[in-house]
Design a protein around this motif. Structure first.
Motif, PDB file in Angstrom:
ATOM      1  N   SER A  39       0.837  -1.207   0.000  1.00 52.10           N
ATOM      2  CA  SER A  39       0.000   0.000   0.000  1.00 52.10           C
ATOM      3  C   SER A  39       0.864   1.247   0.000  1.00 52.10           C
ATOM      4  N   ILE A  40       0.262   2.328  -0.494  1.00 52.38           N
ATOM      5  CA  ILE A  40       0.887   3.650  -0.473  1.00 52.38           C
ATOM      6  C   ILE A  40      -0.194   4.638  -0.059  1.00 52.38           C
ATOM      7  N   THR A  41       0.086   5.414   0.992  1.00 49.26           N
ATOM      8  CA  THR A  41      -0.877   6.421   1.430  1.00 49.26           C
ATOM      9  C   THR A  41      -0.161   7.746   1.646  1.00 49.26           C
ATOM     10  N   ALA A  43       0.728  10.907   3.638  1.00 48.10           N
ATOM     11  CA  ALA A  43       0.819  11.138   5.079  1.00 48.10           C
ATOM     12  C   ALA A  43      -0.120  12.249   5.534  1.00 48.10           C
ATOM     13  N   LYS A  44      -0.327  13.270   4.683  1.00 47.39           N
ATOM     14  CA  LYS A  44      -1.104  14.434   5.125  1.00 47.39           C
ATOM     15  C   LYS A  44      -2.596  14.148   5.283  1.00 47.39           C
ATOM     16  N   ASP A  45      -3.148  13.259   4.464  1.00 45.23           N
ATOM     17  CA  ASP A  45      -4.593  13.030   4.562  1.00 45.23           C
ATOM     18  C   ASP A  45      -5.011  11.560   4.527  1.00 45.23           C
ATOM     19  N   GLY A  46      -4.068  10.644   4.388  1.00 45.76           N
ATOM     20  CA  GLY A  46      -4.396   9.213   4.397  1.00 45.76           C
ATOM     21  C   GLY A  46      -5.009   8.687   3.114  1.00 45.76           C
ATOM     22  N   SER A  47      -5.031   9.503   2.064  1.00 41.98           N
ATOM     23  CA  SER A  47      -5.620   9.052   0.802  1.00 41.98           C
ATOM     24  C   SER A  47      -4.648   8.114   0.076  1.00 41.98           C
ATOM     25  N   GLY A  70       5.327   8.431 -15.561  1.00 40.57           N
ATOM     26  CA  GLY A  70       4.806   9.588 -14.841  1.00 40.57           C
ATOM     27  C   GLY A  70       5.517   9.838 -13.521  1.00 40.57           C
ATOM     28  N   SER A  71       5.124  10.929 -12.877  1.00 42.98           N
ATOM     29  CA  SER A  71       5.713  11.308 -11.592  1.00 42.98           C
ATOM     30  C   SER A  71       4.769  10.963 -10.450  1.00 42.98           C
ATOM     31  N   PHE A  72       5.350  10.734  -9.292  1.00 44.87           N
ATOM     32  CA  PHE A  72       4.566  10.455  -8.093  1.00 44.87           C
ATOM     33  C   PHE A  72       4.006  11.762  -7.541  1.00 44.87           C
ATOM     34  N   PRO A  73       2.901  11.683  -6.803  1.00 36.66           N
ATOM     35  CA  PRO A  73       2.295  12.904  -6.266  1.00 36.66           C
ATOM     36  C   PRO A  73       3.207  13.593  -5.250  1.00 36.66           C
ATOM     37  N   TYR A  74       2.930  14.877  -5.026  1.00 36.06           N
ATOM     38  CA  TYR A  74       3.701  15.687  -4.094  1.00 36.06           C
ATOM     39  C   TYR A  74       3.377  15.296  -2.652  1.00 36.06           C
ATOM     40  N   GLY A  75       4.387  15.299  -1.787  1.00 38.10           N
ATOM     41  CA  GLY A  75       4.185  15.074  -0.355  1.00 38.10           C
ATOM     42  C   GLY A  75       4.770  13.763   0.130  1.00 38.10           C
ATOM     43  N   ASP A  76       4.836  13.654   1.449  1.00 32.98           N
ATOM     44  CA  ASP A  76       5.318  12.427   2.068  1.00 32.98           C
ATOM     45  C   ASP A  76       4.290  11.320   1.906  1.00 32.98           C
ATOM     46  N   MET A  77       4.796  10.132   1.580  1.00 33.36           N
ATOM     47  CA  MET A  77       3.930   8.969   1.408  1.00 33.36           C
ATOM     48  C   MET A  77       4.432   7.837   2.288  1.00 33.36           C
ATOM     49  N   ASP A  78       3.496   7.119   2.902  1.00 32.77           N
ATOM     50  CA  ASP A  78       3.836   5.945   3.699  1.00 32.77           C
ATOM     51  C   ASP A  78       3.704   4.710   2.820  1.00 32.77           C
TER      52      ASP A  78
END
Length: 148
Positions: A39-41, A43-47, A70-78
């Motif tokens: 899984s990948i979520t 960190a800021k909103d759990g989406s 493509g590029s991965f979305p912006y922000g920290d991801m778990d």
């Protein structure tokens, strides 16, 4: 297992987690031998902004990319992922047995008739004494050291 894996990278399958910053074309996970992404979520909103079937994994390097570039979305991801191997080489098993034998012999105390002659040892990176024979069996598969 810990000693052998310190030379070869992960062998036994286990789940790992890591927080990785996105907004790039490839994500380098802190582990190698990545078998799958669970899984990948964000960190800021759990989406869950990434569809796992759209990803490609370079297992040996621990690098994940989109199949379409493509590029991965912006922000920290778990990230939750599985590391390990689908096989165990015979030389790894033999090296593990030699290390286990050495560890058993160190528990015998001062009984030279049982222990036999010293075969020579090397201090591993994680502080264990590893017999030369085990080191020579692991050397062909040693993971190169890197730096960040």
């Amino acid at each position: 297992t810990e000693i052998v894996e310190s030379y070869t990278g992960p062998i036994v399958r286990r789940t790992q987690t890591a927080r990785v910053c996105g907004y790039r074309r490839e994500i380098t996970l802190p582990d190698i031998q990545v078998l799958s992404i669970t899984s990948i979520t964000l960190a800021k909103d759990g989406s869950t902004p990434v569809t796992l079937s759209d990803l490609s994994i370079n297992s040996a390097a621990g690098v994940v990319t989109y199949k379409n570039g493509g590029s991965f979305p912006y922000g920290d991801m778990d990230w939750v992922y599985v590391v390990g191997r689908t096989f165990v080489k015979a030389n790894w098993t033999l090296a593990a047995k030699i290390i286990l034998k050495h560890n058993w012999e160190t528990q015998l105390g001062n009984l030279p008739s049982i222990q036999g002659d010293s075969q020579g040892y090397v201090v591993s990176g994680n502080g264990f004494l590893v017999p030369f024979r085990a080191m020579s069996l692991l050397a062909p598969d040693q993971v190169p050291l890197g730096f960040a």
